[in-house]
Motif scaffolding. Structure first.
Motif, PDB file in Angstrom:
ATOM      1  N   GLN A  35       0.505  -1.377   0.232  1.00  0.00           N
ATOM      2  CA  GLN A  35      -0.253   0.159   0.134  1.00  0.00           C
ATOM      3  C   GLN A  35       1.036   0.786  -0.023  1.00  0.00           C
ATOM      4  N   ASP A  36       0.870   1.844  -0.667  1.00  0.00           N
ATOM      5  CA  ASP A  36       1.074   3.756  -0.828  1.00  0.00           C
ATOM      6  C   ASP A  36       1.263   3.813   0.524  1.00  0.00           C
ATOM      7  N   SER A  39      -1.695   5.661   3.306  1.00  0.00           N
ATOM      8  CA  SER A  39      -3.262   3.993   3.938  1.00  0.00           C
ATOM      9  C   SER A  39      -2.910   4.706   5.106  1.00  0.00           C
ATOM     10  N   GLU A  41      -3.138   1.650   7.536  1.00  0.00           N
ATOM     11  CA  GLU A  41      -2.454   1.542   8.204  1.00  0.00           C
ATOM     12  C   GLU A  41      -0.725   1.246   8.460  1.00  0.00           C
ATOM     13  N   LYS A  84       7.225   1.255  -2.717  1.00  0.00           N
ATOM     14  CA  LYS A  84       6.620   0.844  -3.895  1.00  0.00           C
ATOM     15  C   LYS A  84       6.670   1.257  -5.334  1.00  0.00           C
TER      16      LYS A  84
END
Length: 125
Positions: A35-36, A39, A41, A84
């Motif tokens: 994920q970039d 995100s 997270e 990424k």
């Protein structure tokens, strides 16, 4: 500080663990699938809120330490995006190493103001 730690510690720790674990995805060659940096997270925003809670006050306002913490947080964000968007495993590993250095610097800044009454210090990655 206690309230700040109680509110953000778990989220910040999850972000620390996730950034540290990106090395596994890189080793597997799956770094383009992560994920970039935006995100949730990665807990980039809770890291900033924790820094504000620890390093800013009504009396001092924005301190040099707070600005430095924000800079480290921004570097983590940019390094995740570099991982990424990396075109090779070696460039992804270099970006991950830079992200870990920025993360450790951020953790060190936070640990300086965490006393035993506030809670446990973060462990460097």
């Amino acid at each position: 500080r206690y309230d700040t730690m109680k509110k953000y510690r778990d989220r910040v720790q999850r972000g620390i663990d996730l950034v540290a674990a990106l090395g596994e995805a890189i080793e597997k060659g799956e770094y383009n699938a992560i994920q970039d940096g935006s995100s949730p997270e990665y807990s980039i925003r809770p890291m900033g809120l924790m820094a504000n809670g620890f390093l800013a006050s009504e009396n001092t306002g924005t301190t040099n330490e707070l600005l430095l913490a924000r800079w480290y947080i921004n570097e983590i964000f940019l390094d995740i995006n570099d991982i990424k968007n990396a075109d090779s495993k070696s460039s992804a590993l270099a970006a991950h190493a830079a992200a870990k250095r920025a993360l450790n610097s951020y953790i060190s800044l936070m640990n300086r103001v965490i006393t035993s009454k506030v809670g446990d210090k973060f462990v460097l990655v």
